[in-house]
Design a protein around this motif. Structure first.
Motif, PDB file in Angstrom:
ATOM      1  N   UNK A 282       1.246   4.477  -6.711  1.00 19.76           N
ATOM      2  CA  UNK A 282       1.198   3.293  -7.453  1.00 19.76           C
ATOM      3  C   UNK A 282       2.769   2.823  -7.432  1.00 19.76           C
ATOM      4  N   UNK A 283       3.707   3.607  -7.839  1.00 20.59           N
ATOM      5  CA  UNK A 283       5.163   3.248  -8.046  1.00 20.59           C
ATOM      6  C   UNK A 283       5.416   2.718  -6.811  1.00 20.59           C
TER       7      UNK A 283
ATOM      8  N   UNK B  16      -3.692  10.731  -2.468  1.00 14.67           N
ATOM      9  CA  UNK B  16      -4.130   9.207  -2.936  1.00 14.67           C
ATOM     10  C   UNK B  16      -3.985   8.263  -2.045  1.00 14.67           C
ATOM     11  N   UNK B  17      -4.716   7.117  -1.864  1.00 14.95           N
ATOM     12  CA  UNK B  17      -4.411   5.926  -1.291  1.00 14.95           C
ATOM     13  C   UNK B  17      -4.667   4.943  -2.332  1.00 14.95           C
ATOM     14  N   UNK B  18      -3.483   3.774  -2.146  1.00 11.86           N
ATOM     15  CA  UNK B  18      -3.434   2.775  -3.141  1.00 11.86           C
ATOM     16  C   UNK B  18      -3.217   1.327  -2.405  1.00 11.86           C
ATOM     17  N   UNK B  19      -3.896   0.307  -2.674  1.00  8.89           N
ATOM     18  CA  UNK B  19      -3.388  -0.963  -2.162  1.00  8.89           C
ATOM     19  C   UNK B  19      -3.522  -1.808  -3.435  1.00  8.89           C
ATOM     20  N   UNK B  20      -2.351  -2.769  -3.529  1.00  7.55           N
ATOM     21  CA  UNK B  20      -2.240  -3.738  -4.306  1.00  7.55           C
ATOM     22  C   UNK B  20      -2.049  -5.076  -3.904  1.00  7.55           C
ATOM     23  N   UNK B  21      -2.801  -5.976  -4.311  1.00  6.39           N
ATOM     24  CA  UNK B  21      -2.883  -7.408  -3.727  1.00  6.39           C
ATOM     25  C   UNK B  21      -2.515  -8.327  -4.850  1.00  6.39           C
ATOM     26  N   UNK B  22      -1.661  -9.248  -4.462  1.00  2.38           N
ATOM     27  CA  UNK B  22      -1.545 -10.323  -5.672  1.00  2.38           C
ATOM     28  C   UNK B  22      -2.617 -11.114  -5.733  1.00  2.38           C
ATOM     29  N   UNK B  23      -3.082 -11.353  -6.941  1.00  2.00           N
ATOM     30  CA  UNK B  23      -4.387 -12.313  -7.308  1.00  2.00           C
ATOM     31  C   UNK B  23      -3.918 -13.261  -8.091  1.00  2.00           C
ATOM     32  N   UNK B  24      -5.076 -14.199  -8.377  1.00  2.00           N
ATOM     33  CA  UNK B  24      -4.586 -15.345  -9.441  1.00  2.00           C
ATOM     34  C   UNK B  24      -3.812 -15.103 -10.674  1.00  2.00           C
ATOM     35  N   UNK B  25      -3.138 -15.893 -11.211  1.00  2.00           N
ATOM     36  CA  UNK B  25      -2.524 -15.832 -12.487  1.00  2.00           C
ATOM     37  C   UNK B  25      -1.564 -14.749 -12.800  1.00  2.00           C
ATOM     38  N   UNK B  26      -1.004 -14.200 -11.746  1.00  2.00           N
ATOM     39  CA  UNK B  26       0.066 -13.478 -11.403  1.00  2.00           C
ATOM     40  C   UNK B  26      -0.436 -11.954 -11.475  1.00  2.00           C
TER      41      UNK B  26
ATOM     42  N   UNK C 230      -7.742   2.116  -5.672  1.00  2.00           N
ATOM     43  CA  UNK C 230      -7.179   3.495  -5.723  1.00  2.00           C
ATOM     44  C   UNK C 230      -8.381   4.468  -5.329  1.00  2.00           C
ATOM     45  N   UNK C 231      -8.082   5.479  -4.422  1.00  2.00           N
ATOM     46  CA  UNK C 231      -8.905   6.522  -4.130  1.00  2.00           C
ATOM     47  C   UNK C 231      -8.331   7.698  -3.755  1.00  2.00           C
TER      48      UNK C 231
ATOM     49  N   UNK D  77       0.722  -1.217  -0.013  1.00  2.00           N
ATOM     50  CA  UNK D  77      -0.167   0.041   0.069  1.00  2.00           C
ATOM     51  C   UNK D  77       0.873   1.163   0.210  1.00  2.00           C
ATOM     52  N   UNK D  78       0.119   2.292  -0.267  1.00  2.00           N
ATOM     53  CA  UNK D  78       0.990   3.694  -0.068  1.00  2.00           C
ATOM     54  C   UNK D  78      -0.005   4.850  -0.082  1.00  2.00           C
ATOM     55  N   UNK D  79       0.296   5.663   0.380  1.00  2.00           N
ATOM     56  CA  UNK D  79      -0.212   7.121   0.495  1.00  2.00           C
ATOM     57  C   UNK D  79       0.643   8.245   0.284  1.00  2.00           C
TER      58      UNK D  79
END
Lengths: 287, 163
Positions: A279-280, A198-208, A214-215, A181-183
């Motif tokens: 996001x970076x 900006x707040x972002x979370x990134x979570x691994x999901x199926x299939x890479x 993003x909010x 995550x990042x803010x």
């Protein structure tokens, strides 16, 4: 005396507080941490007939894990969230957001429920509720109802809570252990409300692939999910060009407010810049 | 309701009481009812931090609480920092480093620093600067305040933790 006269009540239970709200029929205000309401009263921008102080209501101060959900009592202090090991483990985005609210002495009093009910467009907690798609629990004369983040915020300082309801609990989905995550926010002075965030979370999901949330905060009248920008990242990953495209899309999606602190165009520009940075940072934290 | 009420609290270790309207701010109660004028009223809307005191052990703006809310609470103000004639290590460090000019913000600086060091006894300079942004100083440029808090942190650690 700074504030205008008011009747003061310090009920011991939610039921008692609800009865008082009914009795004053829209003329009373609920007092949580007071870090936004009391300044407005000191300026006499707000002069309620009565203040219903929730600080002596039992059972509204807790952080508990309930399966995949974290439940937080509305009167839980921001400071308690900042130092909660459970929040650090399950909702690190919330912890990082809370650290950006005001200063330690204001977080000693300020509450999570108060921040959400106040609904300042630039506040961090509403942005996190929106990013994580949480919900709040409200109690009123007809009993309890849940309000989704998408439905809670109506306009600046206005929520879907009725004047005879009390926000009692916040429910947030725990973040996966492997999520990043990042803010990113831009403010002119340390501790000030952000001109844009900006707040972002990134979570691994199926299939890479990855699930991206993003909010915004402080950009438009209410915090906004940037679904179109999320989709670009979820479909194309985190290459520099893709992040740039998502940031450009984010800037198109928002409807910024212009005020003496920042024009609408500047806030649109900040949205793109902060999205790219957030996001970076989050995508690098994944690796 | 809106008429005066009795308020009781422990201030700097001593039980104190007074009567006030519910709309009386805690800062005004301390200064006007209890005569504790060490705590300063600056902006009176939570921004400047001059009025920061400890409420039940944690720093809070006394201009953003009503006195009636502190009924039953334990408060520490700047008057409660020294041990008799012995200044608190933070006060000694502020003196040693000349960490004040006009002194108006100093009560808030001391209390905010005390609370901060309780949460972070070994802070970096960047963390000290972040914490001190809680209180506005318009004289010093903060340099000597940062030095004083760093020095006090070291002395307080050597003395066996925050007191």
């Amino acid at each position: 005396m700074k504030p205008a006269k008011f009747d003061y009540h310090a009920p011991a239970s939610v039921e008692e507080a609800l009865a008082l709200l009914r009795r004053y029929d829209g003329e009373a205000r609920l007092l949580a941490g007071g870090q936004s309401l009391v300044p407005m009263m000191n300026f006499r921008l707000v002069a309620p007939a009565a203040l219903i102080d929730l600080n002596r209501v039992a059972g509204l101060d807790y952080v508990v894990a309930d399966g995949a959900t974290v439940r937080i009592g509305a009167m839980t202090r921001q400071r308690a969230i900042e130092f909660s090991p459970l929040i650090a483990a399950r909702l690190p985005l919330l912890r990082d957001a809370v650290r950006r609210i005001g200063h330690l002495p204001t977080r000693s009093r300020g509450t999570i429920g108060g921040s959400l009910a106040h609904a300042d467009p630039a506040a961090e907690i509403p942005m996190v509720l929106r990013a994580l798609d949480g919900q709040v629990v409200a109690r009123g004369p007809a009993g309890e109802r849940r309000i989704a983040a998408a439905d809670l915020f109506v306009s600046p300082l206005t929520t879907a809570l009725a004047s005879d309801e009390i926000l009692t609990e916040i429910r947030l989905p725990a973040m996966p252990d492997n999520a990043a995550h990042a803010i990113e926010e831009f403010a002119r002075r340390q501790g000030d409300f952000a001109l844009a965030a900006i707040a972002v979370t990134v979570a691994p999901a199926a299939g890479g692939r990855h699930t991206v949330r993003l909010a915004t905060g402080g950009v438009g009248p209410v915090p906004q999910r940037l679904v179109g920008a999320e989709a670009i990242l979820e479909q194309q990953g985190f290459g520099a060009d893709t992040i740039e495209a998502a940031a450009a899309r984010a800037a198109e999606l928002v409807e910024p407010l212009g005020d003496p602190h920042a024009s609408a165009d500047f806030r649109r520009h900040l949205t793109a810049v902060l999205t790219r940075r957030a996001v970076t940072a989050a995508s690098r934290a994944l690796a | 309701m809106s008429s005066p009420v009795e308020v009781r609290m422990i201030v700097n270790g001593t039980p104190r009481a007074g009567r006030c309207e519910p709309r009386k701010l805690l800062i005004d109660f301390l200064r006007e009812e209890l005569g504790l004028t060490g705590t300063h009223a600056g902006c009176e809307h939570g921004v400047c931090g001059a009025c920061t005191i400890l409420v039940d052990g944690v720093a809070a703006r006394s201009c953003l609480m009503f006195a009636v809310q502190a009924d039953g609470a334990t408060l520490t103000t700047v008057e409660g920092l020294a041990d008799g004639d012995e200044l608190h290590p933070l006060q000694q460090a502020f003196h040693r480093h000349h960490a004040l000019q006009c002194g108006f913000c100093t009560p808030g600086m001391l209390i905010a620093a005390l609370d901060f060091l309780a949460t972070n006894p070994e802070p970096s300079e960047a963390e000290i600067r972040d914490a001190l942004s809680a209180v506005l100083c318009r004289c010093t440029g903060y340099q000597n305040i940062v030095k004083a808090v760093a020095d006090a942190a070291e002395k307080m650690r050597a003395a066996g933790g925050a007191s």
